[in-house]
Motif scaffolding. Structure first.
Motif, short mmCIF file in Angstrom:
data_model
loop_
_atom_site.label_atom_id
_atom_site.label_comp_id
_atom_site.label_asym_id
_atom_site.label_seq_id
_atom_site.Cartn_x
_atom_site.Cartn_y
_atom_site.Cartn_z
N SER A 90 0.82 -1.21 0.00
CA SER A 90 0.00 0.00 0.00
C SER A 90 0.85 1.26 0.00
O SER A 90 0.52 2.25 -0.66
N GLU A 91 1.99 1.25 0.73
CA GLU A 91 2.81 2.46 0.78
C GLU A 91 3.49 2.76 -0.56
O GLU A 91 3.76 3.91 -0.89
N LYS B 214 2.01 1.96 -3.51
CA LYS B 214 0.91 2.46 -4.34
C LYS B 214 0.66 3.94 -4.08
O LYS B 214 0.29 4.69 -4.99
N GLU B 215 0.85 4.37 -2.83
CA GLU B 215 0.66 5.78 -2.49
C GLU B 215 1.70 6.68 -3.13
O GLU B 215 1.54 7.91 -3.14
N SER C 180 2.21 7.25 -6.09
CA SER C 180 1.67 7.99 -7.24
C SER C 180 1.31 9.41 -6.86
O SER C 180 1.63 10.37 -7.58
N GLU C 181 0.67 9.59 -5.71
CA GLU C 181 0.29 10.94 -5.27
C GLU C 181 1.51 11.75 -4.83
O GLU C 181 1.61 12.93 -5.13
N ARG C 182 2.43 11.10 -4.12
CA ARG C 182 3.63 11.81 -3.68
C ARG C 182 4.45 12.27 -4.88
O ARG C 182 4.94 13.40 -4.92
N ASP D 97 10.09 6.29 -4.63
CA ASP D 97 9.55 7.57 -5.09
C ASP D 97 10.47 8.23 -6.11
O ASP D 97 10.04 8.65 -7.19
#
Length: 314
Positions: free
Chosen positions: A40-41, A43-44, A46-48, A82
């Motif tokens: 999940s982290e 997948k997040e 994308s927003e970061r 990231d």
């Protein structure tokens, strides 16, 4: 629009898996898809990544973006992908030259304003990058000294995404970080305590010396306050000094858990780990659903002290 690949890595316990971060930008409905067996982290990210790119001054076109972290059989965790994701997208958009990223390892977490945050596990990743033939590692600035412990590979410390893009475009020069020599660091290292601090207790001291000389386990029995913990904490000071190979082995373990110092990342003294007898199996020997080193691993080449309480029999 094009396809690009950036090399990164994932930590699986104490093992390093090389990860190819692939980005494809094409015409279609605007989307940001991420695939490749992600937690999940991840997948997040994308927003970061999108917010960090926007706040770094890059215009993101309304295109279909597909990000794949290969191989898909390896579970990816953490926020260290990231930076390679952002660079792979920018390379696909031809904002930075993709050829400059060949044989370059990229690791780092991005904040929303584009700053590069430190991550754990840098030392084993850099070692594996060198083994795989990489010539450069782009790391967060706070992890640069840790990565520079390895000779034969250029370590670049970066503060933000914009700085890295300027470097890749030839606008800005980033000097490789020079690592501190092990011999110099070792000469300045001192322990806060020493076995010679113990007054009296001749029988116990003699027993400790014999146990240490032969590499044996050692059991101390006595009432609270008799000096068991005090003696145990000083056992590492009569063990032989660490070699550079032993220091690197220990530092790799502590690096995975993010337990190394920023300016002096190399572990120079033999570790001492004190655990209570109620410690769980996972905490003692490691493992778990997300594999992590346990106290036994953290005491590698040092002392593991298990504190037992006196129980009254029924």
């Amino acid at each position: 629009m094009a396809f690009s690949t950036v090399l990164s890595a994932a930590i699986q316990g104490l093992h390093v898996e090389m990860i190819q971060v692939e980005a494809d930008v094409s015409n279609g409905l605007p989307a940001f898809h991420m695939v490749g067996y992600l937690s999940s982290e991840v997948k997040e990210a994308s927003e970061r990544v999108r917010t960090a790119m926007k706040n770094s001054g890059f215009k993101i076109p309304a295109k279909k973006m597909v990000i794949n972290l290969a191989p898909a059989t390896v579970r990816k965790r953490g926020a260290s992908f990231d930076l390679p994701i952002a660079l792979s997208i920018l390379a696909s958009l031809e904002i930075i030259p993709g050829e400059k990223l060949k044989k370059v390892m990229v690791i780092g977490e991005l904040s929303l304003d584009g700053k590069v945050r430190e991550v754990s596990g840098i030392l084993p990743i850099v070692i594996e990058a060198k083994r795989q033939g990489c010539h450069t590692c782009i790391l967060p600035r706070k992890n640069a000294m840790e990565g520079a412990l390895i000779d034969g590979i250029s370590i670049l410390g970066a503060d933000n995404l914009g700085e890295i893009c300027q470097y890749l475009n030839g606008v800005l020069r980033i000097e490789p970080v020079a690592g501190k020599k092990w011999e110099v660091e070792k000469s300045f290292w001192t322990s806060e305590m020493d076995f010679s601090d113990i007054q009296g207790q001749k029988a116990v001291k003699r027993a400790v010396e014999v146990a240490v000389s032969g590499g044996h386990n050692f059991l101390m029995v006595g009432p609270p306050g008799s000096g068991k913990s005090m003696i145990a904490k000083r056992i590492p000071t009569i063990l032989p000094p660490l070699s550079i190979e032993e220091s690197m082995e220990i530092t790799q373990i502590y690096s995975v858990l993010g337990m190394v110092e920023e300016e002096h990342p190399l572990v120079l003294g033999r570790p001492f780990r004190s655990v209570h007898h109620t410690v769980t199996k996972a905490a003692l020997i490691g493992g778990g659903s997300i594999p992590r080193p346990g106290e036994i691993s953290l005491a590698h080449e040092g002392v593991l002290f298990v504190c037992e309480t006196l129980c009254r029999g029924v």
